[in-house]
Enzyme design. Structure first.
Site, PDB file in Angstrom:
ATOM      1  CG  HIS A 162      77.996  65.658 100.343  1.00  0.00           C
ATOM      2  ND1 HIS A 162      76.989  66.119 101.153  1.00  0.00           N
ATOM      3  CD2 HIS A 162      77.675  64.370 100.061  1.00  0.00           C
ATOM      4  CE1 HIS A 162      76.109  65.157 101.360  1.00  0.00           C
ATOM      5  NE2 HIS A 162      76.494  64.090 100.694  1.00  0.00           N
TER       6      HIS A 162
ATOM      7  CG  HIS B 270      77.707  59.341  98.740  1.00  0.00           C
ATOM      8  ND1 HIS B 270      77.390  58.994 100.033  1.00  0.00           N
ATOM      9  CD2 HIS B 270      77.065  60.513  98.507  1.00  0.00           C
ATOM     10  CE1 HIS B 270      76.581  59.915 100.557  1.00  0.00           C
ATOM     11  NE2 HIS B 270      76.363  60.850  99.643  1.00  0.00           N
ATOM     12  CG  LEU B 271      84.681  58.398  96.866  1.00  0.00           C
ATOM     13  CD1 LEU B 271      86.159  58.632  97.123  1.00  0.00           C
ATOM     14  CD2 LEU B 271      84.320  58.864  95.464  1.00  0.00           C
TER      15      LEU B 271
ATOM     16  CG  ASN C  79      76.483  56.649 102.357  1.00  0.00           C
ATOM     17  OD1 ASN C  79      77.561  57.063 101.915  1.00  0.00           O
ATOM     18  ND2 ASN C  79      75.351  56.787 101.684  1.00  0.00           N
TER      19      ASN C  79
ATOM     20  CG  HIS D  67      70.718  63.270 105.169  1.00  0.00           C
ATOM     21  ND1 HIS D  67      71.050  62.849 103.899  1.00  0.00           N
ATOM     22  CD2 HIS D  67      69.367  63.214 105.239  1.00  0.00           C
ATOM     23  CE1 HIS D  67      69.937  62.554 103.233  1.00  0.00           C
ATOM     24  NE2 HIS D  67      68.900  62.767 104.028  1.00  0.00           N
TER      25      HIS D  67
ATOM     26  CG  HIS E 297      72.150  66.974 100.771  1.00  0.00           C
ATOM     27  ND1 HIS E 297      71.349  66.998 101.887  1.00  0.00           N
ATOM     28  CD2 HIS E 297      72.739  65.751 100.780  1.00  0.00           C
ATOM     29  CE1 HIS E 297      71.442  65.851 102.535  1.00  0.00           C
ATOM     30  NE2 HIS E 297      72.291  65.083 101.885  1.00  0.00           N
TER      31      HIS E 297
ATOM     32  CG  ASP F 156      74.626  64.203  97.695  1.00  0.00           C
ATOM     33  OD1 ASP F 156      75.296  63.221  98.105  1.00  0.00           O
ATOM     34  OD2 ASP F 156      73.419  64.351  97.960  1.00  0.00           O
TER      35      ASP F 156
ATOM     36  CG  HIS G 276      72.724  54.723  93.061  1.00  0.00           C
ATOM     37  ND1 HIS G 276      72.835  54.025  94.235  1.00  0.00           N
ATOM     38  CD2 HIS G 276      72.348  55.981  93.411  1.00  0.00           C
ATOM     39  CE1 HIS G 276      72.537  54.824  95.249  1.00  0.00           C
ATOM     40  NE2 HIS G 276      72.247  56.024  94.775  1.00  0.00           N
TER      41      HIS G 276
HETATM   42  O1  DOR Z   1      70.400  60.998  96.975  1.00  0.00           O
HETATM   43  C1  DOR Z   1      71.160  60.632  97.852  1.00  0.00           C
HETATM   44  N1  DOR Z   1      72.019  59.619  97.661  1.00  0.00           N
HETATM   45  N2  DOR Z   1      71.121  61.253  99.035  1.00  0.00           N
HETATM   46  C2  DOR Z   1      71.832  60.810 100.075  1.00  0.00           C
HETATM   47  O2  DOR Z   1      71.779  61.438 101.101  1.00  0.00           O
HETATM   48  C3  DOR Z   1      72.634  59.577  99.982  1.00  0.00           C
HETATM   49  C4  DOR Z   1      73.049  59.345  98.592  1.00  0.00           C
HETATM   50  C5  DOR Z   1      73.633  57.971  98.365  1.00  0.00           C
HETATM   51  O3  DOR Z   1      74.498  57.547  99.127  1.00  0.00           O
HETATM   52  O4  DOR Z   1      73.250  57.342  97.372  1.00  0.00           O
END
Ligand code: DOR
Length: 424
Positions: free
Chosen positions: A59, A61-62, A93, A178, A231, A304, A308
């Site tokens: 899990h 996010h790239l 996403n 989710h 999660h 997870d 950002h």
């Molecule tokens: O905290 C999170 N950030 N929860 C998620 O389900 C998505 C993720 C994100 O893509 O930033």
């Protein structure tokens, strides 16, 4: 090319193995595991180190395509191998979402160019993750998507989710859910309770999660599909999952390191690095999650990893985006908090970080069986070090563990027999 990992503690739960041995790698495969092996071109001394199947983070996010300033598949794979992960599965996403064959192929292509970890795309359940129409699930499966998920959002319409589960079953892929009912969660930015009230921040209730865990498990039961709950954060969710598994449903669950080491109390700092979805909850929830790991209800630990950009995350708590990075801190946190505190054995931890994710996703690895791919993580369990986010390979810095003193880290990460990371 023959490479020998000499004299390590070989821990492979898939073969119930925990003993000092050598591992011989030839042509990218595990050639032999046993005592006193020889005949290698290169020897890596693993004395005092643990040798395990390559870790798998199912899990992450790239952010590519769409937000390459936060992470790319290349920077994410570098972070993965530095954290000891030989394979990762990335969430759809992105912008645009991974909702068709071509976008899934793009992930494989970028991962191949990067040449570090194996990166597997997770296809979205619905087009553009809007929750309305199913995405091109057949094309995604054909391109090699390992699972389906609209992670970041719950599929609000249960009929759409039911059909998504049904299609996923046709391709024998799990759906990763989710679980947060958007109406119940509302605009909350942290766990709803006494602390949110005192801080004057809107809360997201635990029921918003639990009701969807329940709903999706019921839909999985009706459709006979495989469901993996992402999660988990609340004691109630763990209990619902436990009951479902006792009833023999094909449901599995995952927890992130931040939910097992942090609680809502950390939000008192108003530091946005303690903001994520689902939110940090109470000590009671944290303990229930750990019990879920201990008794086998929760089968996977996954980061997870949610990078950002600084300018978006370093703002007032109420306005910051949700998510924290994690690929480079999963292993030390798990070693320190779970093994160091006597909660899990190393073999149990390797099962959570490798064997079970490989089984759920149906991907190579997760084992040191002879003939299988030589994806191996060599772990220094005793190395004490301080987490410094400035040194991360990830492009982002939204880490809540900066400055923590921890134990344990990857010393060597080997993918397909090639060394892709070694501790300098
Ligand atoms: O905290 C999170 N950030 N929860 C998620 O389900 C998505 C993720 C994100 O893509 O930033």
């Amino acid at each position: 090319m023959r490479r020998l990992l000499r004299g390590g503690r070989v821990v492979d739960p898939s073969q119930e193995l925990d003993e000092t041995a050598d591992v011989l790698i030839e042509d990218g495969k595990i050639a032999q595991v046993g005592p006193n092996l020889s005949g290698a071109d290169e020897v890596i001394d693993c004395g005092g180190l643990a040798v395990t199947p390559g870790l798998i983070d199912m899990h992450v996010h790239l952010r590519e395509p769409g937000n390459a300033e936060e992470e790319t598949i290349a920077s994410g794979s570098a972070a993965a191998v530095a954290g000891g992960f030989t394979s990762v599965a990335c969430m759809p996403n992105t912008e645009p979402a991974i909702d068709n064959e071509a976008s899934a192929e793009f992930v494989f292509l970028q991962a191949q160019r990067a040449g570090k970890a194996r990166v597997y795309p997770i296809g979205s359940i619905t087009k553009e993750r809007k929750g309305e129409e199913l995405s091109e699930m057949a094309g995604l499966a054909r391109a090699g998507a390992v699972a389906f998920s609209d992670d970041g959002e719950t599929v609000r319409n249960p009929e759409v989710m039911r059909r998504g589960l049904l299609y996923a079953r046709m391709f024998d892929k799990p759906v990763i859910a989710h679980c947060e009912d958007p109406d119940l969660a509302g605009t909350g930015v942290m766990n709803r309770g006494v602390v949110s009230m005192m801080l004057g921040l809107p809360g997201r209730s635990r029921e918003s999660e639990e009701i969807i865990v329940h709903r999706d498990m019921t839909l999985a039961e009706i459709t006979g599909s495989r469901l993996h709950v992402a999660h988990l954060s609340s004691a109630g969710s763990v209990e619902i999952l436990r009951r479902g598994r006792e009833r023999g449903l094909a449901v599995t669950g995952e927890v992130s390191p931040h939910h097992i080491v942090l609680t809502e109390e950390h939000v008192r700092s108003y530091d946005p690095n303690f903001r994520m979805r689902p939110p940090l909850r109470t000590e009671k929830d944290r303990k229930a999650l750990i019990e879920g790991l201990r008794d086998g209800t929760i089968g996977v630990i996954a980061s997870d990893h949610a990078p950002h950009a600084r300018e978006r995350k370093e703002v007032e708590f109420a306005f910051a985006p949700d998510g924290v990075i994690g690929m480079e801190t999963v292993l030390p946190l798990a070693v320190t908090e779970l093994i160091g505190k006597g909660i899990l054995t190393l073999s149990q931890l390797v099962r959570l970080l490798s064997t079970t994710p490989a089984e759920i996703l149906g991907i190579p690895g997760g084992s040191l069986r002879v003939g299988g791919p030589a994806d191996v993580t060599v772990i220094d369990l005793d190395s004490a070090w301080k987490i410094e986010k400035s040194r991360f390979r990830s492009k982002s810095r939204n880490c809540p563990f900066d400055g923590w003193e921890v134990k344990g880290r990857a010393a060597w990460t080997i993918v397909g027999g090639e060394v892709v990371f070694s501790l300098e």
